[in-house]
Design a protein around this motif. Structure first.
Motif, PDB file in Angstrom:
ATOM      1  N   GLY A   7       0.834  -1.200   0.000  1.00 28.80           N
ATOM      2  CA  GLY A   7       0.000   0.000   0.000  1.00 28.80           C
ATOM      3  C   GLY A   7       0.865   1.244   0.000  1.00 28.80           C
ATOM      4  N   TYR A   8       0.227   2.392  -0.027  1.00 31.97           N
ATOM      5  CA  TYR A   8       0.928   3.668   0.108  1.00 31.97           C
ATOM      6  C   TYR A   8      -0.016   4.658   0.762  1.00 31.97           C
ATOM      7  CZ  TYR A   8      -1.599   4.636  -4.263  1.00 31.97           C
ATOM      8  OH  TYR A   8      -2.573   4.761  -5.222  1.00 31.97           O
ATOM      9  N   HIS A   9       0.562   5.674   1.381  1.00 32.37           N
ATOM     10  CA  HIS A   9      -0.240   6.670   2.084  1.00 32.37           C
ATOM     11  C   HIS A   9      -0.718   7.743   1.109  1.00 32.37           C
ATOM     12  CE1 HIS A   9       0.342   5.347   6.252  1.00 32.37           C
ATOM     13  NE2 HIS A   9       1.497   4.871   5.801  1.00 32.37           N
ATOM     14  N   GLY A  10      -1.914   8.257   1.346  1.00 31.62           N
ATOM     15  CA  GLY A  10      -2.490   9.284   0.491  1.00 31.62           C
ATOM     16  C   GLY A  10      -2.760  10.568   1.253  1.00 31.62           C
ATOM     17  N   ARG A  11      -3.808  11.266   0.820  1.00 29.71           N
ATOM     18  CA  ARG A  11      -4.178  12.548   1.430  1.00 29.71           C
ATOM     19  C   ARG A  11      -5.698  12.596   1.521  1.00 29.71           C
ATOM     20  NH1 ARG A  11      -6.596  11.686  -1.971  1.00 29.71           N
ATOM     21  NH2 ARG A  11      -5.971  11.009  -3.935  1.00 29.71           N
ATOM     22  N   ALA A  12      -6.193  13.424   2.471  1.00 33.06           N
ATOM     23  CA  ALA A  12      -7.643  13.533   2.654  1.00 33.06           C
ATOM     24  C   ALA A  12      -8.228  14.745   1.933  1.00 33.06           C
ATOM     25  CB  ALA A  12      -7.971  13.609   4.143  1.00 33.06           C
ATOM     26  N   SER A  13      -7.393  15.674   1.495  1.00 32.09           N
ATOM     27  CA  SER A  13      -7.890  16.968   1.008  1.00 32.09           C
ATOM     28  C   SER A  13      -8.714  16.869  -0.258  1.00 32.09           C
ATOM     29  CB  SER A  13      -6.705  17.913   0.766  1.00 32.09           C
ATOM     30  OG  SER A  13      -5.813  17.358  -0.189  1.00 32.09           O
ATOM     31  N   SER A  14      -8.440  15.869  -1.110  1.00 29.68           N
ATOM     32  CA  SER A  14      -9.149  15.783  -2.394  1.00 29.68           C
ATOM     33  C   SER A  14     -10.068  14.570  -2.464  1.00 29.68           C
ATOM     34  CB  SER A  14      -8.142  15.769  -3.560  1.00 29.68           C
ATOM     35  OG  SER A  14      -7.169  14.754  -3.385  1.00 29.68           O
ATOM     36  N   GLY A 194       3.152  -0.490  14.679  1.00 31.89           N
ATOM     37  CA  GLY A 194       2.734   0.431  15.716  1.00 31.89           C
ATOM     38  C   GLY A 194       2.042   1.679  15.201  1.00 31.89           C
ATOM     39  N   CYS A 195       1.891   1.787  13.860  1.00 30.93           N
ATOM     40  CA  CYS A 195       1.186   2.947  13.308  1.00 30.93           C
ATOM     41  C   CYS A 195      -0.248   2.977  13.825  1.00 30.93           C
ATOM     42  CB  CYS A 195       1.189   2.888  11.790  1.00 30.93           C
ATOM     43  SG  CYS A 195       0.280   4.233  10.990  1.00 30.93           S
ATOM     44  N   ASN A 196      -0.710   4.149  14.230  1.00 29.71           N
ATOM     45  CA  ASN A 196      -2.079   4.264  14.739  1.00 29.71           C
ATOM     46  C   ASN A 196      -3.040   4.655  13.626  1.00 29.71           C
ATOM     47  OD1 ASN A 196      -0.720   6.814  14.673  1.00 29.71           O
ATOM     48  ND2 ASN A 196      -2.352   7.701  15.930  1.00 29.71           N
ATOM     49  N   LEU A 197      -4.212   4.027  13.623  1.00 32.26           N
ATOM     50  CA  LEU A 197      -5.334   4.437  12.790  1.00 32.26           C
ATOM     51  C   LEU A 197      -6.317   5.205  13.667  1.00 32.26           C
ATOM     52  CD1 LEU A 197      -5.869   1.168  10.716  1.00 32.26           C
ATOM     53  CD2 LEU A 197      -5.037   3.369   9.852  1.00 32.26           C
ATOM     54  N   ARG A 198      -6.985   6.203  13.082  1.00 30.42           N
ATOM     55  CA  ARG A 198      -7.887   7.040  13.865  1.00 30.42           C
ATOM     56  C   ARG A 198      -9.291   6.976  13.275  1.00 30.42           C
ATOM     57  NH1 ARG A 198      -4.756  12.721  14.506  1.00 30.42           N
ATOM     58  NH2 ARG A 198      -4.802  12.586  12.239  1.00 30.42           N
ATOM     59  N   PRO A 199     -10.302   7.245  14.094  1.00 28.03           N
ATOM     60  CA  PRO A 199     -11.680   7.228  13.581  1.00 28.03           C
ATOM     61  C   PRO A 199     -11.828   8.125  12.351  1.00 28.03           C
ATOM     62  CG  PRO A 199     -11.703   7.379  15.966  1.00 28.03           C
ATOM     63  CD  PRO A 199     -10.271   7.522  15.545  1.00 28.03           C
ATOM     64  N   GLY A 200     -12.429   7.572  11.305  1.00 29.80           N
ATOM     65  CA  GLY A 200     -12.626   8.316  10.064  1.00 29.80           C
ATOM     66  C   GLY A 200     -11.564   8.091   9.031  1.00 29.80           C
ATOM     67  N   ASP A 201     -10.462   7.439   9.381  1.00 32.74           N
ATOM     68  CA  ASP A 201      -9.448   7.118   8.367  1.00 32.74           C
ATOM     69  C   ASP A 201     -10.069   6.229   7.287  1.00 32.74           C
ATOM     70  OD1 ASP A 201      -7.432   8.552   9.547  1.00 32.74           O
ATOM     71  OD2 ASP A 201      -6.390   6.830  10.400  1.00 32.74           O
ATOM     72  N   LEU A 202      -9.595   6.389   6.067  1.00 30.77           N
ATOM     73  CA  LEU A 202     -10.132   5.682   4.909  1.00 30.77           C
ATOM     74  C   LEU A 202      -9.048   4.803   4.294  1.00 30.77           C
ATOM     75  CD1 LEU A 202     -12.314   5.254   2.655  1.00 30.77           C
ATOM     76  CD2 LEU A 202     -11.398   7.320   1.559  1.00 30.77           C
ATOM     77  N   LEU A 203      -9.344   3.509   4.174  1.00 30.62           N
ATOM     78  CA  LEU A 203      -8.438   2.568   3.510  1.00 30.62           C
ATOM     79  C   LEU A 203      -9.074   2.120   2.199  1.00 30.62           C
ATOM     80  CD1 LEU A 203      -7.408   0.200   6.463  1.00 30.62           C
ATOM     81  CD2 LEU A 203      -6.322   2.332   5.739  1.00 30.62           C
ATOM     82  N   GLY A 204      -8.337   2.206   1.102  1.00 30.33           N
ATOM     83  CA  GLY A 204      -8.815   1.732  -0.188  1.00 30.33           C
ATOM     84  C   GLY A 204      -8.348   0.305  -0.439  1.00 30.33           C
ATOM     85  N   SER A 205      -9.197  -0.465  -1.093  1.00 29.68           N
ATOM     86  CA  SER A 205      -8.921  -1.881  -1.321  1.00 29.68           C
ATOM     87  C   SER A 205      -7.833  -2.128  -2.355  1.00 29.68           C
ATOM     88  CB  SER A 205     -10.191  -2.594  -1.791  1.00 29.68           C
ATOM     89  OG  SER A 205     -10.637  -2.056  -3.035  1.00 29.68           O
ATOM     90  N   GLY A 206      -7.558  -1.138  -3.203  1.00 27.99           N
ATOM     91  CA  GLY A 206      -6.822  -1.406  -4.433  1.00 27.99           C
ATOM     92  C   GLY A 206      -7.807  -1.835  -5.502  1.00 27.99           C
ATOM     93  N   THR A 207      -7.368  -1.838  -6.741  1.00 31.72           N
ATOM     94  CA  THR A 207      -8.267  -2.146  -7.852  1.00 31.72           C
ATOM     95  C   THR A 207      -8.888  -3.526  -7.694  1.00 31.72           C
ATOM     96  OG1 THR A 207      -6.816  -0.841  -9.273  1.00 31.72           O
ATOM     97  CG2 THR A 207      -8.475  -2.188 -10.359  1.00 31.72           C
TER      98      THR A 207
END
Length: 287
Positions: A7-14, A194-207
């Protein structure tokens, strides 16, 4: 790819809701068919594409430094949305080595209008095939019987510019036929360091793509990397051909859960539409 859910990290702004137009992006690219060594140009993307995905919305999250075990990872997911990971393939192709996509994807990620909760679709749980090679123990889900997913029908329509509707989808597949890694495994891997996920975070499945031609979840796969036309079947036996999306084209994702054997009157839970129309690239710099 077979040992961990890359995976890779994205952004929430768009991240945008269904119904908003998607402006054709511009960036550095080398036009398709150019000789090796051709320098890039700065231009609007000519290879705009969709990616059929499912998005998982995190509910509880986890404290920093505390991984989520795979068999409890599903409890971290509040619900799901349809997700279109809009992609500019020519921009992506030029920029992605060695660090992956940047401007080729950051211009828009579109989601369906409401979240369908995990509790609502629990009756539609299904099992993915056992993974080969066997995964490491921290990713071993469901007692080794196969990762958990859902019996979820998915489709993609492309309504070409100037038309109101189509007569058939370009992609039809099922989530259980189109995933290798489960969302539980994604959460477990994402938090394993140990990375934390927070309420509202969005994970995409991939294609989401299956093994059959009609199950391919992007134009890149449907057009075999730009070498074949994709036929859009319209009413009155009209056929429009596309390799990539044109201005004015509308992409529509649909998804629903309904178990086999229940018939057309059986209980069905839908995700609504994830719909976006391609808007022309504006003049640069913008006024």
């Amino acid at each position: 790819w077979l040992h961990l859910p890359v995976g890779y990290h994205g952004r929430a702004s768009s991240i945008i809701p269904s119904g908003m137009p998607v402006t054709r992006p511009r960036g550095q690219l080398v036009p398709a068919g150019s000789p090796p060594g051709t320098p890039p140009i700065f231009a609007p993307s000519a290879e705009l594409d969709f990616e059929l995905e499912l998005g998982a919305i995190i509910g509880a999250g986890n404290p920093l430094g505390e991984p989520v075990p795979v068999d409890r990872a599903g409890d971290s997911i509040f619900g799901y949305v349809l997700l279109n990971d809009w992609s500019a393939r020519d921009i992506q192709r030029y920029e992605y080595v060695p660090l992956g996509p940047f401007l080729g994807k950051s211009f828009a990620t579109q989601v369906s209008p409401w979240i369908v909760t995990s509790d609502a679709i629990e009756p539609y749980l299904a099992t993915l095939p056992r993974q080969d090679p066997a995964v490491l123990h921290y990713l071993e889900e469901n007692g080794g019987q196969g990762p958990l997913t859902y019996n979820m029908q998915l489709s993609v329509d492309i309504v070409p510019a100037g038309h109101m509707r189509t007569a058939g989808a370009v992609t039809t597949t099922n989530l259980k036929d189109s995933m290798y890694w489960s969302f539980g495994q994604m959460v477990a891997h994402h938090t394993s360091n140990g990375c934390n996920l927070r309420p509202g975070d969005l994970l995409g499945s991939g294609t989401l793509s299956g093994s059959l031609p009609h199950q391919r979840g992007s134009l890149l796969e449907l057009n075999w990397n730009g070498t074949q036309d994709v036929e859009l079947n319209l009413p009155l036996s009209v056929v429009v051909k596309r390799k990539w999306l044109e201005d004015g084209d509308t992409v529509v994702f649909k998804g629903w859960c309904q178990n086999e054997g229940m018939g057309p009157t059986g209980k069905r839970i839908g995700f609504g539409e994830c719909r976006g129309e391609v808007a022309p690239c504006p003049a640069y710099p913008c006024p």
